[in-house]
Structure formats: C-alpha cells, structure tokens
Write a protein that holds these residues in place. Sequence first.
Motif, mmCIF file in Angstrom:
data_model
loop_
_atom_site.group_PDB
_atom_site.id
_atom_site.type_symbol
_atom_site.label_atom_id
_atom_site.label_comp_id
_atom_site.label_asym_id
_atom_site.label_seq_id
_atom_site.Cartn_x
_atom_site.Cartn_y
_atom_site.Cartn_z
ATOM 1 N N ALA A 163 0.837 -1.206 0.000
ATOM 2 C CA ALA A 163 0.000 0.000 0.000
ATOM 3 C C ALA A 163 0.868 1.251 0.000
ATOM 4 N N LEU A 164 1.989 1.192 0.747
ATOM 5 C CA LEU A 164 2.917 2.317 0.744
ATOM 6 C C LEU A 164 3.576 2.479 -0.623
ATOM 7 N N GLY A 165 3.829 1.358 -1.290
ATOM 8 C CA GLY A 165 4.411 1.429 -2.626
ATOM 9 C C GLY A 165 3.497 2.096 -3.622
ATOM 10 N N ASP A 166 2.196 1.855 -3.497
ATOM 11 C CA ASP A 166 1.253 2.521 -4.394
ATOM 12 C C ASP A 166 1.235 4.023 -4.178
ATOM 13 N N ARG A 167 1.515 4.460 -2.940
ATOM 14 C CA ARG A 167 1.505 5.892 -2.648
ATOM 15 C C ARG A 167 2.735 6.603 -3.216
ATOM 16 N N ILE A 168 3.850 5.865 -3.352
ATOM 17 C CA ILE A 168 5.076 6.513 -3.815
ATOM 18 C C ILE A 168 5.296 6.355 -5.317
ATOM 19 N N ALA A 169 4.506 5.543 -6.008
ATOM 20 C CA ALA A 169 4.721 5.294 -7.439
ATOM 21 C C ALA A 169 4.510 6.576 -8.234
ATOM 22 N N ARG A 170 5.389 6.803 -9.231
ATOM 23 C CA ARG A 170 5.299 7.963 -10.104
ATOM 24 C C ARG A 170 5.505 7.507 -11.548
ATOM 25 N N SER A 171 4.634 7.947 -12.423
ATOM 26 C CA SER A 171 4.723 7.553 -13.823
ATOM 27 C C SER A 171 6.014 8.071 -14.450
ATOM 28 N N GLY A 172 6.698 7.186 -15.176
ATOM 29 C CA GLY A 172 7.927 7.550 -15.858
ATOM 30 C C GLY A 172 9.168 7.518 -14.992
ATOM 31 N N SER A 173 9.034 7.150 -13.716
ATOM 32 C CA SER A 173 10.171 7.179 -12.798
ATOM 33 C C SER A 173 10.241 5.877 -12.008
ATOM 34 N N ARG A 174 11.422 5.614 -11.473
ATOM 35 C CA ARG A 174 11.611 4.527 -10.527
ATOM 36 C C ARG A 174 11.812 5.135 -9.146
ATOM 37 N N ALA A 231 9.750 -0.455 -3.417
ATOM 38 C CA ALA A 231 10.187 0.232 -4.639
ATOM 39 C C ALA A 231 9.120 0.056 -5.707
ATOM 40 N N ARG A 232 8.999 1.064 -6.570
ATOM 41 C CA ARG A 232 8.070 1.001 -7.689
ATOM 42 C C ARG A 232 8.776 1.532 -8.931
ATOM 43 N N ASP A 233 8.738 0.750 -10.009
ATOM 44 C CA ASP A 233 9.389 1.113 -11.266
ATOM 45 C C ASP A 233 8.313 1.351 -12.313
ATOM 46 N N LYS A 234 8.124 2.626 -12.696
ATOM 47 C CA LYS A 234 7.127 3.001 -13.691
ATOM 48 C C LYS A 234 7.780 3.538 -14.968
ATOM 49 N N VAL A 235 9.057 3.184 -15.189
ATOM 50 C CA VAL A 235 9.732 3.609 -16.421
ATOM 51 C C VAL A 235 9.115 2.866 -17.599
ATOM 52 N N PRO A 236 8.687 3.559 -18.647
ATOM 53 C CA PRO A 236 8.011 2.889 -19.771
ATOM 54 C C PRO A 236 8.927 1.874 -20.445
ATOM 55 N N GLN A 237 8.299 0.840 -20.983
ATOM 56 C CA GLN A 237 9.058 -0.150 -21.737
ATOM 57 C C GLN A 237 9.631 0.488 -23.001
ATOM 58 N N GLY A 238 10.844 0.091 -23.334
ATOM 59 C CA GLY A 238 11.517 0.652 -24.490
ATOM 60 C C GLY A 238 12.383 1.848 -24.179
ATOM 61 N N ALA A 239 12.210 2.419 -22.951
ATOM 62 C CA ALA A 239 13.044 3.550 -22.560
ATOM 63 C C ALA A 239 14.426 3.047 -22.153
ATOM 64 N N GLU A 240 15.337 3.970 -22.026
ATOM 65 C CA GLU A 240 16.699 3.624 -21.617
ATOM 66 C C GLU A 240 16.673 2.964 -20.235
ATOM 67 N N PRO A 241 17.220 1.734 -20.079
ATOM 68 C CA PRO A 241 17.150 1.051 -18.781
ATOM 69 C C PRO A 241 17.954 1.805 -17.724
#
Length: 840
Positions: A428-439, A452-462
Amino acid sequence: MTLEGSESLGLRLRRRLEGLSVEVLLWAMSLFCVTMGAFLLVAPHHFQSPPYRALLPYGIGWGTLALASGVGLLAVAVLRPSRRLALGVHGLAALTLLILAASFAWVGGVTGGFIYSVLALGTFAGGLLPRGRRTRGDLFGFLMGVIATIAGVMMMAFPRLFQSAPYLIERRQLPLLGLVLFLAGPLLMVASLGFRLTPRVSWGIHLLAGAAFLALGTFLALPSRAWTGVALYWGGGAVVAVLPWLRQRLAALDTSSLRARLSLALALASSVALILATALVTAQEESLAEGQALALQSVEAGAIAQNVSDYVEMNGARTLAVAALAGRIPVAPVPQAALLAASRRSYPEVAAFRTLDPEGRVIAADGTALPPRLLRRLATVMGEEREPRIQIMTATVEGRPLLFLAAPIKDTGSKVAGLLVAVYDSAALGDRIARSGSRVSLNDGYGQPIVARDKVPQGAEPLPPLPEGWDRVIRSRRTLEREGVVAGFAQVKVVRWVVAVERPRSAALAGVRRGRDVAFALLLLVVPLAAAGGILVAGRIARPLHTLLRAVGELKAGNLESPLEESTITEVARLSSGFREMRDRLAERTRESERLAAELRARAEALAEADRRKDEFLAMLAHELRNPLGAIANASYLLEQAGTASPPMARSVAIIRRQIQHLVRLVDDLLDVSRITRGKVELRRQPLDLVEIVRHAVEITRPLAEAKSQRLEMHLFAESLPMEGDVTRLEQVLTNLLRNAVKFTEPGGNVEVTTGRGAPGEAVIRVRDDGIGIPADLLPRVFDLFAQGEQSLDRAGAGLGIGLTLVRSLVEMHGGQVEARSEGRGRGSELEVRLPLSQA
C-alpha cells in the motif's frame, strides 16, 4: 627473368601509386570531418552507441579536432601551402581518424577499426604525394577500393561479426553483400590506379562500388547508429559513384584564383562561426535543462518523502488510538481479541494486530501470522525506552514486505501493561510513492529496502541499479553521482527513511535534445547556403577584376574597345576608371609618341598608387573583418571549458564572458534600432496576457538585481491584461526598462514594477527605482538616440544610449506611449508604459 619481371611490376605499381591524385580525398575527408565534428558538438546524444563509448567522454575535444581537421584540409585543397604545412594538416586529420578507429576497436568493432585505420594511413600518405602535376589515378577511390575489399573478405570469412542484434542484414544476405564488395573493391582499385578503361566500363565499376557502399551503410552502420559509418558509406559511396565526373570538375577548378580563395574565406568564416555558436548555445541549453530536471526530481523526492511521512504519522496515530483503547480494558486474551477484531474491521488496510505482554509474549492476535522473534524484538526495543513511545520497524515475512508499528498499552495507572502491534502491508505504501515515468525506491537509511516502484516505460533507456548502501550515503548528507540518470533524493523526517526518484536522462532531456536535433538539421541546411552565399559574394567581388583582366588582354592584342564592368568596390572601381581613362588617352594620342610616353608613365604611376592603396585597404579590411568578438567568445569558452588553475584566472575568464555578453547586447540593440529606423521590423502579433509578460521579464532581471543586493518587487494586477502584441518585443521593452533601473540604482536599492489599468481599454506598467535619477536637462530628450547623462571617464556601467530609444520605438509600434519622470539627480526615476488592451 622472373625476378626482373617482378621488379618491373613493382616499379610500375609504385609509379601508379605516386601518380594518384589527392584532390578528391582532400575535399571528401574535409567534408566528412567537418560534418562529424559539427554533429558531435551540436548533438552529442546521438553518439551513445557502443562504438563511441570510449570517445564520448572526450567528445568536445574530438569534435573540435575533427572540425579543425576538416577546415585544415579545405585550406590545403584551396590554398596549396608549403609541403611541410600540408603534411602537418594531413597528420592532424589522420590522428582524428585513428582516434575514431581506436574507439571502434575498444568495443570489438574490428571492421570499423580496420576501415578508419586505412583512411587514416591513406590521408597521411596523401600529404606525401606531390600536387600540381598531371595524374591519372585517384587516391580516394583507391582507399575506398581497399575498404570494400577488406569489408567483403570479413563478411565472407567471419560472418559472426555481422550477425549481432543491431544489424538489419539477414544471415543468407551477408555473403551476397560481402561478395559484391569483394568484387567491386579490386575493380575500383584498378580503375583508381589509372589503368586505361573504356568510359562505359569505368562508370560501371564506380556505380557498382557506390551502390555497394550505400548498402553497407544502410544495413550495417545505420541500425547500430554508427553515424560516422553512415556518413562515410553513404557520402563516400555517392562520391565513388560520380568519381569520374568529379575528378574532371576538380581538375578544372582554379584554386589559386582570387575568387576561389575569397570563397573559401567567406564560406569558412560564416560556417565555422555558425557551427561553434550553435554548439555553444545548445550545450548551454542542455546544461540548463539538466539542472532544471535535477531540481524537479529533488522536489518530487521531497513530495514523496512528505507523503510517506504523512502515511506513517496517520497509521501511528491509529496505532496509538487502538493502544489507548486496549489500556482501558483488561489485558487478557478474550477482551483484547475482541478489541483487535473490531479494530481490524475499522481499519481494513491493517494486515494484523497483536497484543503482547512486556516480555513479548502474545496475549491476543488477529490477522496475518507473524514470527515470534520479530514480536520479541519489538518488545525488547520498547522496554529499553525510558518513556515508551511508538516504535517503527520493517521486515519481510514469507517474501512479503511488512511495516510494524508498536505502541505501549498503559493501564489506568499510566503503567506499561503491554504492547500493541499493528502490521501494514508495504505494498500500500508502494502505491503511494509510485510515479509515472520514474523509478522510486524507499530504504530505511541503513541499507535495508522497504519498497520500490518502477514506472519507467518499456523501451526507454534502462536504469542502472542503485549502488549498495546508497541510502546511507544520502543520510550522511553526501552526494551520489548517477551516470545516465537524473535522480532526486530526500529523507522522511519522521523515521529518517530515504527516498530516491530516478528517471532516464534521455527521457528527462528529450525536449532539449529534440531542439539540438533541429539545430543540427538547420545547420545542414544553413551551412551550405552560407557557403553558397560566400561563393556568390566572392564571385561578385572578383568578377570586375576578371573583366579588367580580359580588357588588359584585349589591349595587348590591340583592341581598344573592350567593355568594362562597373564595380561597387571602391578600389576596383578606381582601378577600372583609371584603366578606362588610360585606354582612352592611349587611343587619342597614338600619333603623339612623346606625349603618349609621358601619359603612359603618369598613368603607370597612378595605377601603381591605386594598386598600393588597394593592397593597404585589403590588408586593413582583412584585419578588421576577423570578427574579434566571435574569436574572443570562442577563446573564453575554451578557457572556461579547460578549467583554470587559480581564482584570479577564473575571475578574469568570468569578466571576459560578462563583457562579451554586454557587447552582444549592445550590438543587438544597435541592430534593432537600425532595423526599426529602416522599417525592417515586423511585429508578430498574437493574443497574450501582459501580466505574464511582466512576470517573465522580472524573473529574467532578478539575478542582476540580486547580484547588486537590490530588492526587486512586483505588484501585478489581480486580473489578466489581454492584448494583441509581439511577445518577444514586449519582453524586450520591459527587460530594457528593468535593466536600466537595476544598472542606475546603487547596491541595496529598490526597484518596483507595478501593473494595472489606466484609461478605459489601456494597461499601465510603471517601473520605479530610487537610483541616481534623471537630470532635468536630460529628461526631455531621454528617449533620443545616443542620449546619455554625464558619464565618468571610465564609463563604468554606461551603455550606448539606445535602450530607451528602442523602448519608445517598440511601444509606439504597439500603439502605446512611454513617459519618464524624475525629481532630479539622486531622487530616483519612474518610467510609465501605456499599451492598448484588446477588446475581447
């Protein structure tokens, strides 16, 4: 007999090699070096592919070296300097190519290493070959034939080198392309060595080799983003395809003529200055954008940290509330179990409740099963507190990250009767910290990850993983460098946890990099136009001289009626006029030998004097047109990039940079005034909000005020002030007014900007300061061109007196008025701008 035959063959081959022409090589390699140098300086983000990894840390140096090599080769092709100087330029270009070859070889690019090494050796050898004599072969074609042969052999003998992911070519097509290259390479070498071939056969060989190189660039260099290979294979293939025609054109080119050398000077002066200016501006824009991205990531990390803090405080308050209720009932299994069950129904996000005695034994339980050792550990920590308070702990149970909150249970006598433990799922805490386009990563500050939450889009620079113990580094207030990543860090105040927000650098700087791509595309369009313009101007300058030269030839042949072209160049016009007069007098006095001789002597002296003045003027003109401001700017930039060994030197460089900017502003103002007076300025009107224009101008000027410790205040109208106008010109008006106010106000003074409505349909902007004021005798003509107050001899802080003239002109072009007021010297000043608002 065999030995003699081999020696004869060797001698013939040596003569063939010594008879190769280097003209095409000079032009082709100069354009290659200039293009790649400009590409790397203006858009270095396109050189992130593996072949350039070893080169990229020194990209500015290699790009500058490539640019200098290309310019040097062009100069050698046109100016034909001494043998030693030409060899030095060839060596510089060879060094540029060898560095590129080493970069490819460093990452296992065997093909690129071989090809660029061959070009480097061939370019250096070109400096050893004599120029100016009749030749039959071509060195560039011979080198491209060697490259095609090497590439073809490697494709057929070592196909695995070309079967990695970046290449588009299929395995069954690889031997076919290798065979074409292997066949075209030796044929191109034979054709380039000057062997007699029919035109049809020669053109067939060159077209076949050109097509093979185009395919090589398409299938090998382009997919792997090896841009130097794309330029070499496509550009070199195009040159090879038309090499017979190109050789004839270059052989007919008179590089020693005034037109050719003047064209080179004008083309290089405009092109190189444009490339360097574009590279400097785009680099500054990317640096600024990166700083803004880092600041945004830090702000984002702080917001997430505050969010986590609020989450912990909220759940801590819940835990304390349940512990307070538990202290009001007997600390026994049945009543405590009932309380825990009711509390879970009230707080469904709680995974488990436990009531423990002071020794950590479970009295009552509800929810997820928990290891007894964790509960005993919490009880031990709580027992060590003199004043028991809420305890926070994180742990992973059966692969599930959990957050433990423990609060003391106090009986009616305020004694600790037990311990209440509330367990929350970290998801639940992870859902609060998730940000689109960021880890986003959350650690406890001691090396233990929480969530940790990884929202970096697929195909972007790893994103590379965070180093071990990164949270300890941040917690100790040290900096953490992340290559290829824009990262922000923050601490959660309540629990001292550490938050990291990361975003790929390519995504964060995508906008400014698209701008750099556009800038390079414009360079590819503008530089040829600038070069063509230089050629046209040089031809226009030199054409009257050619006409005059032709007239001299006609005069020698006895024709006294050859026409002369009028020239707008003073020296050339004088020379033509003198020649015309001499010719007329010569025709008139052919029967008077003595007077003709005297007249000829006088005209010869006049011509000699005119020629001397012409030479002096050209020398002075060449000295004055060196564009000293651009040279100083480039030199100061190089000094700044190279770093300085002492603070005085750094201050000197900073002073130079500031003064260059000041000179650029003065020149820009002069150009604007000139354009306005000639009616060359057109406003680009569009709907705008004058309040936003004022706000932007204040933010631009604020650093100048802060540098002088001045207070820059703005009082903006509460509503919008809509009007139709040119955003850029209105910002220029307000920025000039604010700069004047800051410049003529002592350190520690005040500058104030006010916006509002005046007469119906009119906006009013006032800029006030408590500076030196405006003398009464200057006030009526303060908006006149070059009008200035009394200045000291050193003119520190003075300008040209054109800023307010420019302000008045631009305001009046918008249909407005500007007025200056001051109570006299030392009493400050106020400038008021009135602009018509739009009807909507």
